[in-house]
Design a protein around this motif. Structure first.
Motif, mmCIF file in Angstrom:
data_model
loop_
_atom_site.group_PDB
_atom_site.id
_atom_site.type_symbol
_atom_site.label_atom_id
_atom_site.label_comp_id
_atom_site.label_asym_id
_atom_site.label_seq_id
_atom_site.Cartn_x
_atom_site.Cartn_y
_atom_site.Cartn_z
ATOM 1 N N THR A 41 12.937 -14.034 1.974
ATOM 2 C CA THR A 41 12.751 -12.847 1.148
ATOM 3 C C THR A 41 13.808 -12.701 0.038
ATOM 4 O O THR A 41 14.858 -12.767 0.067
ATOM 5 C CB THR A 41 12.791 -11.650 2.123
ATOM 6 O OG1 THR A 41 14.048 -11.356 2.654
ATOM 7 C CG2 THR A 41 11.608 -11.612 3.207
ATOM 8 N N VAL A 82 11.374 -3.506 -3.108
ATOM 9 C CA VAL A 82 10.198 -4.370 -2.579
ATOM 10 C C VAL A 82 10.588 -5.650 -2.006
ATOM 11 O O VAL A 82 11.165 -6.401 -2.821
ATOM 12 C CB VAL A 82 9.121 -4.240 -3.279
ATOM 13 C CG1 VAL A 82 7.807 -5.271 -2.700
ATOM 14 C CG2 VAL A 82 8.570 -2.834 -3.826
ATOM 15 N N LEU A 83 10.402 -6.396 -0.815
ATOM 16 C CA LEU A 83 10.686 -7.705 -0.507
ATOM 17 C C LEU A 83 9.587 -8.432 -0.799
ATOM 18 O O LEU A 83 8.503 -8.096 -0.533
ATOM 19 C CB LEU A 83 11.025 -7.619 1.015
ATOM 20 C CG LEU A 83 12.243 -6.631 1.780
ATOM 21 C CD1 LEU A 83 12.286 -6.983 2.987
ATOM 22 C CD2 LEU A 83 13.415 -7.203 0.969
ATOM 23 N N TRP A 84 9.868 -9.588 -1.526
ATOM 24 C CA TRP A 84 8.874 -10.529 -1.965
ATOM 25 C C TRP A 84 9.168 -11.929 -0.660
ATOM 26 O O TRP A 84 10.123 -12.425 -0.729
ATOM 27 C CB TRP A 84 9.141 -11.213 -3.193
ATOM 28 C CG TRP A 84 8.621 -10.488 -4.343
ATOM 29 C CD1 TRP A 84 9.111 -9.346 -4.909
ATOM 30 C CD2 TRP A 84 7.351 -10.893 -4.850
ATOM 31 N NE1 TRP A 84 8.150 -8.932 -5.904
ATOM 32 C CE2 TRP A 84 7.206 -9.784 -5.959
ATOM 33 C CE3 TRP A 84 6.420 -11.619 -4.632
ATOM 34 C CZ2 TRP A 84 5.971 -9.742 -6.722
ATOM 35 C CZ3 TRP A 84 5.078 -11.643 -5.494
ATOM 36 C CH2 TRP A 84 4.983 -10.676 -6.497
ATOM 37 N N ILE A 85 8.145 -12.093 -0.138
ATOM 38 C CA ILE A 85 8.007 -13.336 0.881
ATOM 39 C C ILE A 85 7.942 -14.538 0.041
ATOM 40 O O ILE A 85 6.645 -14.610 -0.818
ATOM 41 C CB ILE A 85 7.003 -13.058 1.958
ATOM 42 C CG1 ILE A 85 7.606 -11.937 2.703
ATOM 43 C CG2 ILE A 85 6.854 -14.139 2.660
ATOM 44 C CD1 ILE A 85 6.541 -11.625 3.933
ATOM 45 N N TYR A 104 6.083 -12.535 9.796
ATOM 46 C CA TYR A 104 5.847 -11.539 9.000
ATOM 47 C C TYR A 104 6.239 -10.026 9.484
ATOM 48 O O TYR A 104 6.631 -9.154 9.189
ATOM 49 C CB TYR A 104 4.360 -11.542 8.636
ATOM 50 C CG TYR A 104 3.913 -10.572 7.749
ATOM 51 C CD1 TYR A 104 4.086 -10.405 6.708
ATOM 52 C CD2 TYR A 104 3.277 -9.300 8.501
ATOM 53 C CE1 TYR A 104 3.534 -9.167 5.746
ATOM 54 C CE2 TYR A 104 2.698 -8.278 7.676
ATOM 55 C CZ TYR A 104 2.978 -8.211 6.323
ATOM 56 O OH TYR A 104 2.352 -7.206 5.645
ATOM 57 N N VAL A 118 9.687 -9.135 9.366
ATOM 58 C CA VAL A 118 10.214 -8.662 7.948
ATOM 59 C C VAL A 118 9.523 -7.023 7.935
ATOM 60 O O VAL A 118 10.201 -6.247 7.409
ATOM 61 C CB VAL A 118 9.455 -9.551 6.883
ATOM 62 C CG1 VAL A 118 9.837 -8.935 5.684
ATOM 63 C CG2 VAL A 118 10.412 -10.769 6.954
ATOM 64 N N GLN A 119 8.255 -6.954 8.243
ATOM 65 C CA GLN A 119 7.526 -5.878 8.243
ATOM 66 C C GLN A 119 8.211 -4.774 8.789
ATOM 67 O O GLN A 119 8.571 -3.395 8.779
ATOM 68 C CB GLN A 119 6.329 -6.091 8.595
ATOM 69 C CG GLN A 119 5.405 -4.692 8.512
ATOM 70 C CD GLN A 119 3.864 -4.730 8.925
ATOM 71 O OE1 GLN A 119 3.747 -5.348 10.106
ATOM 72 N NE2 GLN A 119 3.024 -4.344 8.042
ATOM 73 N N VAL A 159 11.179 -3.419 7.122
ATOM 74 C CA VAL A 159 10.895 -2.534 5.821
ATOM 75 C C VAL A 159 10.509 -1.156 6.639
ATOM 76 O O VAL A 159 10.919 -0.259 6.261
ATOM 77 C CB VAL A 159 9.725 -3.119 5.330
ATOM 78 C CG1 VAL A 159 9.053 -2.020 4.313
ATOM 79 C CG2 VAL A 159 9.941 -4.372 4.578
ATOM 80 N N ILE A 183 6.216 -4.967 1.015
ATOM 81 C CA ILE A 183 6.365 -6.379 0.802
ATOM 82 C C ILE A 183 5.188 -6.927 0.053
ATOM 83 O O ILE A 183 4.213 -6.182 -0.009
ATOM 84 C CB ILE A 183 5.750 -6.946 2.362
ATOM 85 C CG1 ILE A 183 7.044 -6.392 3.377
ATOM 86 C CG2 ILE A 183 5.932 -8.517 2.474
ATOM 87 C CD1 ILE A 183 6.537 -6.807 4.770
ATOM 88 N N ARG A 184 5.648 -7.844 -0.789
ATOM 89 C CA ARG A 184 4.714 -8.851 -1.577
ATOM 90 C C ARG A 184 4.792 -10.070 -1.456
ATOM 91 O O ARG A 184 5.805 -10.426 -0.980
ATOM 92 C CB ARG A 184 4.957 -8.361 -2.954
ATOM 93 C CG ARG A 184 4.564 -6.911 -3.647
ATOM 94 C CD ARG A 184 4.735 -6.585 -4.949
ATOM 95 N NE ARG A 184 4.040 -5.388 -5.515
ATOM 96 C CZ ARG A 184 4.737 -4.557 -6.207
ATOM 97 N NH1 ARG A 184 5.923 -4.645 -6.857
ATOM 98 N NH2 ARG A 184 4.251 -3.433 -6.517
#
Length: 148
Positions: free
Chosen positions: A66, A78-81, A100, A103-104, A107, A116-117
């Motif tokens: 991320t 915003v976290l980018w994966i 996922y 990470v979610q 958030v 998340i994007r």
């Protein structure tokens, strides 16, 4: 399955995953030394990003990275994966879904994190279907890039 933040000892796994991903998805052979330095930079400085790994039976079988995007509209991050890889023998067994979800949850538990994007190759329908099943939806933006 154990999902956790990557540690310096995971460097070789993540390096191997990144080299394999580039080869499998884009038919590109990356420079090993450059990628190793890049992965190591993240492992040594979490301001650059955070790797997460999935372990089964003590074996690292998948990872993702991320990185951060400041959103002035949301007054938060915003976290980018990116850099997602799962070993072939462990695909379609929920490894990415668990990564996922981990990470979610981060958030959801942190008011400074706003979402998340990720981006996916337009032709990678399998990945897009996985993302949709996890509740993600294609946005209304088109990604452009210029890379040196």
């Amino acid at each position: 399955m154990l999902i956790r933040e990557a540690k310096p000892e995971d460097l070789e796994y993540i390096l191997d995953f990144q080299l394999k991903m580039a080869s499998e998805t884009e038919n590109i052979e990356l420079d090993r030394a450059t990628v190793k330095s890049g992965v190591q930079a993240v492992l040594e400085d979490q301001r650059k990003g955070q790797y997460y790994v999935a372990e089964i039976g003590g074996q690292v079988v998948g990872s993702l990275l991320t990185t951060f995007e400041w959103s002035d509209w949301r007054n938060g991050t915003v976290l980018w994966i990116q850099s997602v890889y799962v070993l072939p023998g462990h695909r379609r067994k929920g490894v990415y879904s668990k990564l996922y979800e981990y990470v979610q949850k981060k958030v959801l538990d942190n008011s400074a994190l706003k979402g998340i994007r990720l981006y996916a190759d337009k032709s990678n329908e399998k990945a897009q279907n996985v993302y949709r099943r996890l509740g993600m939806n294609p946005d209304h933006y088109t990604t452009f890039e210029w890379l040196k």
